[in-house]
Motif scaffolding. Structure first.
Motif, PDB file in Angstrom:
ATOM      1  N   ALA A 235       2.535   5.607  14.034  1.00 16.39           N
ATOM      2  CA  ALA A 235       2.067   5.860  12.676  1.00 16.39           C
ATOM      3  C   ALA A 235       1.005   4.877  12.221  1.00 16.39           C
ATOM      4  O   ALA A 235       0.116   5.228  11.440  1.00 16.39           O
ATOM      5  CB  ALA A 235       3.250   5.823  11.707  1.00 16.39           C
ATOM      6  N   GLY A 236       1.077   3.635  12.713  1.00 16.85           N
ATOM      7  CA  GLY A 236       0.125   2.617  12.279  1.00 16.85           C
ATOM      8  C   GLY A 236      -1.167   2.626  13.058  1.00 16.85           C
ATOM      9  O   GLY A 236      -2.247   2.444  12.491  1.00 16.85           O
ATOM     10  N   LEU A 237      -1.062   2.853  14.375  1.00 20.14           N
ATOM     11  CA  LEU A 237      -2.257   2.840  15.224  1.00 20.14           C
ATOM     12  C   LEU A 237      -2.681   4.231  15.662  1.00 20.14           C
ATOM     13  O   LEU A 237      -3.652   4.371  16.410  1.00 20.14           O
ATOM     14  CB  LEU A 237      -1.997   1.963  16.461  1.00 20.14           C
ATOM     15  CG  LEU A 237      -1.643   0.497  16.201  1.00 20.14           C
ATOM     16  CD1 LEU A 237      -1.444  -0.242  17.524  1.00 20.14           C
ATOM     17  CD2 LEU A 237      -2.712  -0.186  15.361  1.00 20.14           C
ATOM     18  N   ASP A 238      -1.925   5.260  15.222  1.00 14.18           N
ATOM     19  CA  ASP A 238      -2.253   6.656  15.529  1.00 14.18           C
ATOM     20  C   ASP A 238      -2.334   6.908  17.032  1.00 14.18           C
ATOM     21  O   ASP A 238      -3.173   7.674  17.514  1.00 14.18           O
ATOM     22  CB  ASP A 238      -3.569   7.057  14.855  1.00 14.18           C
ATOM     23  CG  ASP A 238      -3.736   8.576  14.800  1.00 14.18           C
ATOM     24  OD1 ASP A 238      -2.712   9.275  14.763  1.00 14.18           O
ATOM     25  OD2 ASP A 238      -4.893   9.051  14.818  1.00 14.18           O
ATOM     26  N   MET A 239      -1.436   6.272  17.780  1.00 14.08           N
ATOM     27  CA  MET A 239      -1.393   6.478  19.228  1.00 14.08           C
ATOM     28  C   MET A 239      -0.513   7.684  19.543  1.00 14.08           C
ATOM     29  O   MET A 239       0.457   7.966  18.843  1.00 14.08           O
ATOM     30  CB  MET A 239      -0.847   5.229  19.922  1.00 14.08           C
ATOM     31  CG  MET A 239      -1.752   4.017  19.810  1.00 14.08           C
ATOM     32  SD  MET A 239      -1.001   2.481  20.426  1.00 14.08           S
ATOM     33  CE  MET A 239      -0.724   2.872  22.158  1.00 14.08           C
ATOM     34  N   PRO A 336       0.486   0.761   1.338  1.00 18.42           N
ATOM     35  CA  PRO A 336      -0.714  -0.073   1.190  1.00 18.42           C
ATOM     36  C   PRO A 336      -1.979   0.648   1.630  1.00 18.42           C
ATOM     37  O   PRO A 336      -1.928   1.604   2.400  1.00 18.42           O
ATOM     38  CB  PRO A 336      -0.411  -1.252   2.131  1.00 18.42           C
ATOM     39  CG  PRO A 336       0.450  -0.646   3.196  1.00 18.42           C
ATOM     40  CD  PRO A 336       1.312   0.362   2.498  1.00 18.42           C
ATOM     41  N   ALA A 337      -3.095   0.160   1.131  1.00 21.09           N
ATOM     42  CA  ALA A 337      -4.388   0.608   1.652  1.00 21.09           C
ATOM     43  C   ALA A 337      -4.531   0.045   3.063  1.00 21.09           C
ATOM     44  O   ALA A 337      -4.236  -1.128   3.310  1.00 21.09           O
ATOM     45  CB  ALA A 337      -5.518   0.112   0.764  1.00 21.09           C
ATOM     46  N   ILE A 338      -4.929   0.886   4.003  1.00 23.73           N
ATOM     47  CA  ILE A 338      -4.944   0.488   5.407  1.00 23.73           C
ATOM     48  C   ILE A 338      -6.225  -0.280   5.738  1.00 23.73           C
ATOM     49  O   ILE A 338      -7.338   0.148   5.429  1.00 23.73           O
ATOM     50  CB  ILE A 338      -4.828   1.722   6.322  1.00 23.73           C
ATOM     51  CG1 ILE A 338      -3.534   2.485   6.010  1.00 23.73           C
ATOM     52  CG2 ILE A 338      -4.857   1.309   7.791  1.00 23.73           C
ATOM     53  CD1 ILE A 338      -2.278   1.668   6.140  1.00 23.73           C
ATOM     54  N   ASP A 339      -6.029  -1.445   6.358  1.00 24.63           N
ATOM     55  CA  ASP A 339      -7.142  -2.267   6.817  1.00 24.63           C
ATOM     56  C   ASP A 339      -7.620  -1.692   8.152  1.00 24.63           C
ATOM     57  O   ASP A 339      -6.951  -1.861   9.186  1.00 24.63           O
ATOM     58  CB  ASP A 339      -6.669  -3.718   6.974  1.00 24.63           C
ATOM     59  CG  ASP A 339      -7.788  -4.654   7.417  1.00 24.63           C
ATOM     60  OD1 ASP A 339      -8.859  -4.159   7.805  1.00 24.63           O
ATOM     61  OD2 ASP A 339      -7.572  -5.883   7.398  1.00 24.63           O
ATOM     62  N   ASN A 442       1.550  -7.433  10.610  1.00 24.33           N
ATOM     63  CA  ASN A 442       0.784  -6.210  10.879  1.00 24.33           C
ATOM     64  C   ASN A 442       1.532  -4.976  10.394  1.00 24.33           C
ATOM     65  O   ASN A 442       0.950  -4.083   9.768  1.00 24.33           O
ATOM     66  CB  ASN A 442       0.503  -6.087  12.381  1.00 24.33           C
ATOM     67  CG  ASN A 442      -0.505  -7.117  12.873  1.00 24.33           C
ATOM     68  OD1 ASN A 442      -1.271  -7.684  12.094  1.00 24.33           O
ATOM     69  ND2 ASN A 442      -0.501  -7.371  14.174  1.00 24.33           N
ATOM     70  N   ALA A 443       2.826  -4.911  10.704  1.00 18.84           N
ATOM     71  CA  ALA A 443       3.624  -3.763  10.275  1.00 18.84           C
ATOM     72  C   ALA A 443       3.637  -3.657   8.759  1.00 18.84           C
ATOM     73  O   ALA A 443       3.496  -2.565   8.187  1.00 18.84           O
ATOM     74  CB  ALA A 443       5.047  -3.881  10.819  1.00 18.84           C
ATOM     75  N   THR A 444       3.800  -4.801   8.104  1.00 16.13           N
ATOM     76  CA  THR A 444       3.827  -4.815   6.638  1.00 16.13           C
ATOM     77  C   THR A 444       2.492  -4.349   6.058  1.00 16.13           C
ATOM     78  O   THR A 444       2.443  -3.541   5.121  1.00 16.13           O
ATOM     79  CB  THR A 444       4.161  -6.228   6.135  1.00 16.13           C
ATOM     80  OG1 THR A 444       5.410  -6.643   6.692  1.00 16.13           O
ATOM     81  CG2 THR A 444       4.261  -6.259   4.630  1.00 16.13           C
ATOM     82  N   LEU A 445       1.388  -4.836   6.604  1.00 17.49           N
ATOM     83  CA  LEU A 445       0.066  -4.443   6.116  1.00 17.49           C
ATOM     84  C   LEU A 445      -0.229  -2.967   6.363  1.00 17.49           C
ATOM     85  O   LEU A 445      -0.984  -2.345   5.626  1.00 17.49           O
ATOM     86  CB  LEU A 445      -1.004  -5.313   6.779  1.00 17.49           C
ATOM     87  CG  LEU A 445      -1.008  -6.787   6.358  1.00 17.49           C
ATOM     88  CD1 LEU A 445      -1.941  -7.598   7.247  1.00 17.49           C
ATOM     89  CD2 LEU A 445      -1.418  -6.926   4.883  1.00 17.49           C
TER      90      LEU A 445
END
Length: 510
Positions: A235-239, A336-339, A442-445
């Motif tokens: 979900a975070g890195l769209d892998m 959060p807004a994704i960096d 990283n997970a939190t952000l």
């Protein structure tokens, strides 16, 4: 030999319950030279076990079906040894009572191999004393382990163990004692006989099931940690699942080598035959549980041995069942807004995730082993933690190369209070903790829940902290409830109370 003559031969072991685990235990016992008298209320399961025995051995006759408890006893050599592979709970007592009615004797042994609550095992050992030996053996390894070599955690009367020991050592998983690597061979009729067996006497009644309970608690934590790592990548890195499978397969070549990492890679690689989509994407995200993780968390609270990562893994499963709530919340509650720069630095995020998983895993095992130690002290079990780590190196669900390091830690220091105090594990966390902290940041952000990772780090930071804010907490407790407190500048054990908020009132020693 005719079928009539074969049926007339006495059997070595009785086995009641021919579900997945029971049938495979029976076949494992048969491969190792034991003849089995088998019974199940479902006659079809008896037929299936005998048919598989015939198909695998070419002749059958190693598993003999019985139509009643009385017939089962009549088929066995004396004194009888009977293995129960049935669900935990009242059914265990029901079968024991039926065996007593069928004529079981004081020198006979009944072995419970289910996931019974350890306190039930203690109660049963006392209840049936004098009628027969009630012995327990916790079994880990699932269907394949039962068939070709499980990890066995026996406990109970030492006399009963002396009779059971050669049987359990024969059917248990085996490891190379020098490397700790599993020696595996999945061939019916050709069991592994070389190596060190993953079966060792745990201690008095109940100890084995307690150790298995904690094993399962650690298993909950280990699985949740892996799932959180997967979630960040998915979900975070769209892998894609296939990409994450490749990452796990690579991780399985190093310090994270384990059965759970291995099967996670395989699950993520599976493609649904109907839709050609990754199967994991089609599985509903509601996790089940059978209670052993919950029992571990409850026991940790009762004993006062912190196991927050295990408890968090139980909570995570509970939260997953709130599917309808989560669907609604996903439309109302913002993340959060994704960096994008963070997402773009994928390799660095994955490396920090690897190190974070390793450190979190160390803490989860540290929590489990310390819980067993405190339970051992409380109940007088004198558990051998090096031996426990050894029998978990193969055959069980949490089997991993990592367990060899735990075995060596207890060889270096038998009275080790916590794995974090071992020189090797302290060095590992000192080396990797920067990335561990980054993985959680990283997970939190990215808005990815990482409760197990976070609880493991909080446990570590609390354990290494010389002064915790419990001093303020004790002040709060004394303020509203006169619960008293100790002072750092006075001898331990002396209690004090203050009339808070009333200047000039003296502090009283109680």
């Amino acid at each position: 030999m005719s079928q009539t003559e074969a049926a007339a031969e006495k059997c070595d072991i009785g086995l009641i319950g021919l579900g997945v685990m029971g049938k495979n235990l029976a076949l494992n016992l048969a491969d190792n030279g034991y003849r089995i008298a088998a019974f199940d209320l479902d006659h079809q399961k008896i037929e299936d076990a005998m048919a598989q025995d015939k198909a695998e051995s070419g002749k059958g006759g190693r598993i003999v079906g019985c139509s009643s408890y009385t017939e089962l006893l009549s088929r066995l050599t004396v004194p009888h040894m009977i293995v129960l592979s049935i669900p935990a709970g009242d059914i265990v007592d029901d079968v024991c009572h039926k065996l007593v009615d069928a004529g079981i004797k004081a020198d006979d042994i009944i072995v419970d191999t289910g996931n019974s609550l350890w306190t039930d095992t203690v109660r049963r050992e006392k209840q049936y004393r004098g009628q027969f030996f009630f012995f327990s053996t916790a079994v880990s390894g699932g269907e394949v382990g039962a068939r070709f070599g499980p990890s066995l955690m026996p406990s109970g009367d030492p006399y009963a163990w002396a009779r059971i020991e050669p049987v359990w050592e024969a059917i248990a998983a085996k490891v190379d004692p020098a490397t700790g690597k599993a020696i595996e061979r999945f061939e019916p009729g050709n069991p592994v006989k070389e190596g060190e067996p993953c079966a060792a006497y745990i201690g008095p009644s109940g100890a084995g099931h307690y150790v298995k309970m904690v094993h399962n608690g650690i298993e909950y934590a280990d699985m949740q940690l892996i799932c959180e790592a997967y979630h960040l990548m998915r979900a975070g890195l769209d892998m894609s699942p296939a990409e994450i499978s490749d990452v796990f397969a690579e991780w399985n070549k190093g310090v994270l080598e384990s059965y759970l990492i291995e099967i996670s890679a395989e699950v993520l690689r599976e493609v649904d035959s109907d839709t050609n989509a990754p199967l994991v994407d089609l599985i509903l995200d509601k996790a089940g549980q059978k209670g052993t993780g919950l029992w571990t968390a409850v026991s940790s609270l009762e004993i006062g041995s912190p196991a927050p990562t295990i408890a968090q893994a139980v909570y995570a499963r509970s939260l997953s069942t709130l599917k309808e709530d989560r669907v609604l919340a996903s439309k109302l509650l913002q993340g959060p807004a994704i960096d994008q720069a963070l997402v773009a630095d994928r390799d660095a995020v994955i490396q920090s995730l690897h190190d974070g998983l390793y450190c979190s895993k160390i803490c989860a095992y540290a929590q489990g082993f310390q819980l067993m130690q405190m339970a051992s002290d409380e109940h007088g079990w004198q558990l051998d933690f090096g031996s426990i780590a050894k029998i978990w190196r193969a055959g069980c669900i949490i089997r991993a190369a990592f367990l060899q390091s735990i075995t060596e830690a207890y060889q270096r220091q038998e009275d080790l209070h916590n794995l974090l105090l071992d020189s090797f594990f302290a060095e590992q966390i000192n080396k990797y903790q920067a990335n561990w902290r980054k993985s959680i940041a990283n997970a939190t952000l990215l808005g990815i829940p990482c409760g197990a990772f976070s609880s493991a780090l909080a446990y570590y930071d609390s354990y290494r902290c010389e002064t915790l804010p419990a001093n303020l907490l004790q002040g709060q407790r004394d303020y509203f409830g006169a619960h008293t407190f100790e002072r750092v500048d006075k001898p331990r054990g002396k209690k004090f109370h203050v009339e808070w908020g009333r200047p000039g009132r003296p502090m009283r020693q109680l």
